[in-house]
Each structure stands twice: as structure tokens, then as C-alpha cells.
Motif scaffolding. Structure first.
Motif, PDB file in Angstrom:
ATOM      1  N   TYR A 137       0.870  -1.228   0.107  1.00 26.19           N
ATOM      2  CA  TYR A 137      -0.073   0.100   0.011  1.00 26.19           C
ATOM      3  C   TYR A 137       0.976   1.288   0.185  1.00 26.19           C
ATOM      4  O   TYR A 137       2.037   1.285   0.406  1.00 26.19           O
ATOM      5  N   TYR A 138       0.175   2.431  -0.311  1.00 23.35           N
ATOM      6  CA  TYR A 138       0.868   3.804  -0.597  1.00 23.35           C
ATOM      7  C   TYR A 138      -0.215   4.693   0.024  1.00 23.35           C
ATOM      8  O   TYR A 138      -1.200   4.659  -0.597  1.00 23.35           O
ATOM      9  N   VAL A 139       0.385   5.421   0.891  1.00 22.37           N
ATOM     10  CA  VAL A 139      -0.524   6.572   1.406  1.00 22.37           C
ATOM     11  C   VAL A 139       0.113   7.856   1.574  1.00 22.37           C
ATOM     12  O   VAL A 139       1.137   7.942   1.861  1.00 22.37           O
ATOM     13  N   SER A 140      -0.326   8.754   0.711  1.00 22.45           N
ATOM     14  CA  SER A 140       0.316  10.170   0.462  1.00 22.45           C
ATOM     15  C   SER A 140      -0.677  11.298   0.263  1.00 22.45           C
ATOM     16  O   SER A 140      -1.884  10.780   0.293  1.00 22.45           O
ATOM     17  N   PHE A 141      -0.132  12.330  -0.158  1.00 20.86           N
ATOM     18  CA  PHE A 141      -0.785  13.484  -0.659  1.00 20.86           C
ATOM     19  C   PHE A 141      -0.972  13.246  -2.224  1.00 20.86           C
ATOM     20  O   PHE A 141       0.259  13.030  -2.476  1.00 20.86           O
ATOM     21  N   ASP A 142      -1.564  14.074  -2.821  1.00 20.51           N
ATOM     22  CA  ASP A 142      -1.576  14.156  -4.520  1.00 20.51           C
ATOM     23  C   ASP A 142      -0.510  15.200  -4.477  1.00 20.51           C
ATOM     24  O   ASP A 142      -0.534  16.373  -4.365  1.00 20.51           O
ATOM     25  N   GLY A 143       0.581  14.370  -4.892  1.00 16.69           N
ATOM     26  CA  GLY A 143       2.131  15.561  -5.150  1.00 16.69           C
ATOM     27  C   GLY A 143       1.901  16.431  -6.232  1.00 16.69           C
ATOM     28  O   GLY A 143       2.485  17.385  -6.190  1.00 16.69           O
ATOM     29  N   GLY A 144       1.308  15.930  -7.301  1.00 13.28           N
ATOM     30  CA  GLY A 144       0.957  16.856  -8.478  1.00 13.28           C
ATOM     31  C   GLY A 144       0.255  17.966  -8.085  1.00 13.28           C
ATOM     32  O   GLY A 144       0.803  19.175  -8.359  1.00 13.28           O
ATOM     33  N   ASP A 289      -5.991   3.265   9.945  1.00 14.29           N
ATOM     34  CA  ASP A 289      -7.296   2.458   9.687  1.00 14.29           C
ATOM     35  C   ASP A 289      -6.933   1.453   8.615  1.00 14.29           C
ATOM     36  O   ASP A 289      -7.612   0.328   8.800  1.00 14.29           O
ATOM     37  N   LEU A 290      -6.145   1.635   7.606  1.00  9.60           N
ATOM     38  CA  LEU A 290      -5.787   0.897   6.504  1.00  9.60           C
ATOM     39  C   LEU A 290      -5.143  -0.345   7.186  1.00  9.60           C
ATOM     40  O   LEU A 290      -5.410  -1.601   7.038  1.00  9.60           O
ATOM     41  N   VAL A 291      -4.208  -0.106   8.228  1.00  6.64           N
ATOM     42  CA  VAL A 291      -3.347  -1.205   8.843  1.00  6.64           C
ATOM     43  C   VAL A 291      -4.347  -1.916   9.653  1.00  6.64           C
ATOM     44  O   VAL A 291      -4.030  -3.396   9.476  1.00  6.64           O
ATOM     45  N   ALA A 292      -5.263  -1.366  10.219  1.00  9.56           N
ATOM     46  CA  ALA A 292      -6.375  -2.216  11.177  1.00  9.56           C
ATOM     47  C   ALA A 292      -7.232  -2.917  10.179  1.00  9.56           C
ATOM     48  O   ALA A 292      -7.198  -4.348  10.677  1.00  9.56           O
ATOM     49  N   ASP A 293      -7.768  -2.379   9.182  1.00  8.32           N
ATOM     50  CA  ASP A 293      -8.151  -3.297   8.136  1.00  8.32           C
ATOM     51  C   ASP A 293      -7.541  -4.535   7.680  1.00  8.32           C
ATOM     52  O   ASP A 293      -7.920  -5.797   7.687  1.00  8.32           O
ATOM     53  N   PRO A 300      -8.955  -2.811   2.713  1.00  5.24           N
ATOM     54  CA  PRO A 300      -8.982  -1.287   3.093  1.00  5.24           C
ATOM     55  C   PRO A 300      -9.621  -0.412   1.785  1.00  5.24           C
ATOM     56  O   PRO A 300      -9.327  -0.994   0.744  1.00  5.24           O
ATOM     57  N   GLN A 301     -10.264   0.540   2.211  1.00  3.97           N
ATOM     58  CA  GLN A 301     -10.687   1.532   1.098  1.00  3.97           C
ATOM     59  C   GLN A 301      -9.390   2.437   0.457  1.00  3.97           C
ATOM     60  O   GLN A 301      -8.651   2.786   1.195  1.00  3.97           O
ATOM     61  N   THR A 302      -9.244   2.260  -0.839  1.00  3.65           N
ATOM     62  CA  THR A 302      -8.361   3.230  -1.289  1.00  3.65           C
ATOM     63  C   THR A 302      -8.882   4.034  -2.483  1.00  3.65           C
ATOM     64  O   THR A 302     -10.075   4.115  -2.567  1.00  3.65           O
ATOM     65  N   THR A 303      -8.133   5.065  -3.146  1.00  4.25           N
ATOM     66  CA  THR A 303      -8.694   5.929  -3.989  1.00  4.25           C
ATOM     67  C   THR A 303      -8.164   5.496  -5.354  1.00  4.25           C
ATOM     68  O   THR A 303      -8.764   6.216  -6.478  1.00  4.25           O
TER      69      THR A 303
END
Length: 361
Positions: A137-144, A289-293, A300-303
Motif C-alpha cells: 500500500y501507499y498513503v500520501s498526498f497528491d504530489g502533483g 485505519d488501513l493497517v487495522a483493516d 481497506p478502502q483506497t482511492t
């Protein structure tokens, strides 16, 4: 179904999800509580990252405790990627059931990821993408989007008066994948609209090095007016402002990122134009929450997904926001990202008062 979910039954055999504790946050590795009963999650961060201990670790730990009360967060800080790889391998040998990592060099984290894959331990790349390795998994902000917000702020500040002028761009650490994302976003807005006299990447996101680079960049102007300075981080803005002050160039539009308290003070004082605000507590909570799922056997829900060169990585991307003087109170303070007491301490009390910000506001 992600490859992490497919192996969750193996990870959780015999584990009971009940109550949480946070391991100590010293430098290097941290001691593991002797009576740890639940799953251990290794949280690997750079030793130089102030935000990790201020926002990431505490918010991740508190949120995870709600979902997994016996989970233990094992925080380890590293000076370089080789040390971080060794820490991750050690944490996995010690029984970590998930690894969350802010990679110092996302292209050199393969040994860590390989060890995790061999042990069927899921890896979450936090904030910075790990490239060329099979992460989960990868969790971040939209860098662009981060870069676009800074680029638009420069264009808005410059307006149509660009004749005979150019800007300077100070990008982040070339070892950090995010630096390239920010740069691409900024260029998507700025290219063709304004000349770039000099563009430099700043190793380690260092304010001191940013001052050095800014001094050299001024020489690249070749007699042109300095229209503005795009920087990809508030610390780089601080270094650039130091060089601009030395050169007798006040009032130059300058951008930043991260909504650091010092940057918000500069924005209120009028020496920094804006910063890109990211809800760091929200990012940490989303990751918990992702790790717990995952530990609980859920998808886990992703975008969306991100191609890291080794496959499509399930991704959670959060959206950044632009903050200028008008948004310091309505957005940053309102979110509890910092406090009035911290923002308005010392000499900043006057600029806070001028902006209508006070302890009772």
C-alpha cells in the motif's frame, strides 16, 4: 483482493485484537514492551523528520489504538536508507506483523521490502513512494496537486508583469520521489507562462543548503528581475529568504509547503506568500485505519493505484490545500493543526493581532 489481504489469515493466526500501546520514540531503535500481547507494527521514519514525531507517530498510534487496542507501535528512526533497511529487517525478525515506512530513499529500500515479502509482512509506504519493489500500500498526498498549488500562487503573485523577469525554483531532495511529483505539478502550471532562471534540487530538504542554492541561483538571473521563488517546502523557503535578505531583495513572492508554524508566522508577517497545507493528522489516521483493516482481514478502502515500477500499488491519496494569510485562522487553526499560543508566541504576537488572531478568537 490485494496480495496483503490474501495472506492476512497467516499473519493473524493466534492474534487477538484488543488494546494499544506506543513504544518509546528515541533515536535508532526503540525497546519493545515486555508484555506486548497484540500485533506489532513497525513505524520507520527518518531521524531528521520533525513532522514524524509531531504528527505522524502520535496520530497513527492513537487511531490504531481505537481499532486494535493491544497493537504495539514500534518506532524506529534512521539516518540513512541502509540503516532503515536494517531496522526494518530487525523489526520483522522481532515479529512485526506490518511495516509502515517513510523511506529515506525510495529507490534503495528493496532489501527492507524483500525481507518483509519473504516473511509475509505487509509494507505500507507512508508519504514517500518506494519504487521498484513489491509493496502492498501507499498513503500520501497528491504530489502533483501540491506542486500545482505552489505554481498557481507564483503566477497569481506575479500577475501579467513578467517582462524582463524570471523565477527561481527550489525543489526537494532528489532521493525523495515526492520531490519529482511536486516539481512536475509546478511545471504543469508555470511552463510557458514565466521564464525559469534557475531550478535546483536541495539535498535533504535542508534550509541551510537552500540558502546556498538560492545565493547561486541569483547569479543565474543574468540581470533579469526576480519575479518570485517557488520552493517545495517551508524549510526551503526559510533558507531562500535568508539569501534574499542578504542580497537586499525584500518582498519577493515565495511559496512553501507543510504549514509549519514558522512559515505561518512569515505568511502573517508578509515575508512568505503561501504554503501548501496538508492534513498530516488525517493522513496518519487514514494509515492506521488501513493497517487495522489489513490486520483484521479486510480490504481497506483506497482511492486508486500507483505504478511504482514493480506493479500497481493500492493507494490512498489525500488532497492538499493552499493557505495564504486569509486561511491561517479559518483553515489551519480551525483544524487544530497548530495552536494560537504556538503561532502567536513572542514577536509573532503583533502580526497575529494585526490579523485578528488571538487566544479567544
Amino acid at each position: 483482493m490485494s496480495r496483503t489481504t490474501a495472506r492476512t489469515a497467516t499473519l493473524l493466526a493466534g492474534a487477538t485484537l484488543l488494546a494499544g500501546a506506543l513504544a518509546g520514540c528515541g533515536g535508532g531503535t526503540t525497546a519493545t514492551p515486555a508484555a506486548a500481547e497484540g500485533p506489532r507494527i513497525a513505524f520507520l521514519v527518518p531521524s531528521t523528520s520533525l513532522r514524524s514525531m509531531a504528527y505522524d507517530v502520535p496520530n497513527f498510534s492513537v487511531e490504531l489504538a481505537h481499532r486494535c487496542p493491544t497493537c504495539v507501535v514500534d518506532v524506529r528512526t534512521a539516518e540513512d536508507q541502509a540503516e532503515q533497511n536494517a531496522q526494518g529487517q530487525e523489526a520483522i525478525r522481532d515479529g512485526a506483523q506490518a511495516v509502515v515506512v517513510v523511506a529515506l530513499d525510495g529507490a534503495q529500500a528493496g532489501d527492507l521490502v524483500s525481507a518483509a515479502n519473504s516473511a509475509d509482512v505487509p509494507v505500507v509506504a507512508y508519504d514517500r513512494l518506494i519504487k521498484g519493489s513489491a509493496i502492498d500500500y501507499y498513503v500520501s498526498f497528491d504530489g502533483g496537486a501540491v506542486g500545482e498549488l505552489g505554481g498557481r500562487a507564483i503566477l497569481d503573485a506575479v500577475g501579467g508583469d513578467t517582462a524582463g523577469g524570471a523565477i527561481v525554483m527550489l525543489q526537494g531532495d532528489p532521493a525523495d520521489n515526492n520531490a519529482g511529483l511536486f516539481a512536475a505539478g509546478a511545471h504543469s502550471v508555470l511552463d510557458g507562462k514565466v521564464d525559469v532562471a534557475s531550478e535546483r534540487y536541495v539535498a535533504g530538504w535542508s534550509a541551510d543548503q537552500a540558502a546556498v542554492e538560492m545565493r547561486s541561483a541569483l547569479a543565474d538571473l543574468g540581470g533579469r528581475r526576480l519575479l518570485g521563488v517557488y520552493t517545495a517546502y517551508d524549510g526551503l523557503a526559510a533558507g531562500a529568504l535568508q539569501a534574499l535578505t542578504e542580497a537586499g531583495l525584500p518582498g519577493v513572492p515565495i511559496t512553501g509547503q507543510d504549514a509549519e508554524t514558522a512559515a505561518l508566522q512569515r505568511i502573517l508577517a508578509g515575508t512568505q506568500t503561501m504554503t501548501v497545507y496538508k492534513d498530516l493528522p488525517g493522513q496518519a489516521r487514514a494509515t492506521a485505519d488501513l493497517v487495522a483493516d489489513v490486520l483484521d482481514g479486510q480490504d481497506p478502502q483506497t482511492t486508486g493505484t500507483t505504478d511504482n515500477g514493480a506493479g500497481s500499488v493500492p493507494t490512498v491519496l489525500l488532497q492538499p490545500q493552499a493557505v495564504g494569510k486569509a486561511q491561517v485562522q479559518s483553515r489551519v487553526l480551525a483544524d487544530g493543526y497548530t495552536t494560537v499560543d504556538a503561532l502567536c508566541a513572542g514577536a509573532a504576537s503583533r502580526t497575529c493581532a494585526d490579523a485578528g488572531i488571538s487566544a479567544g478568537s
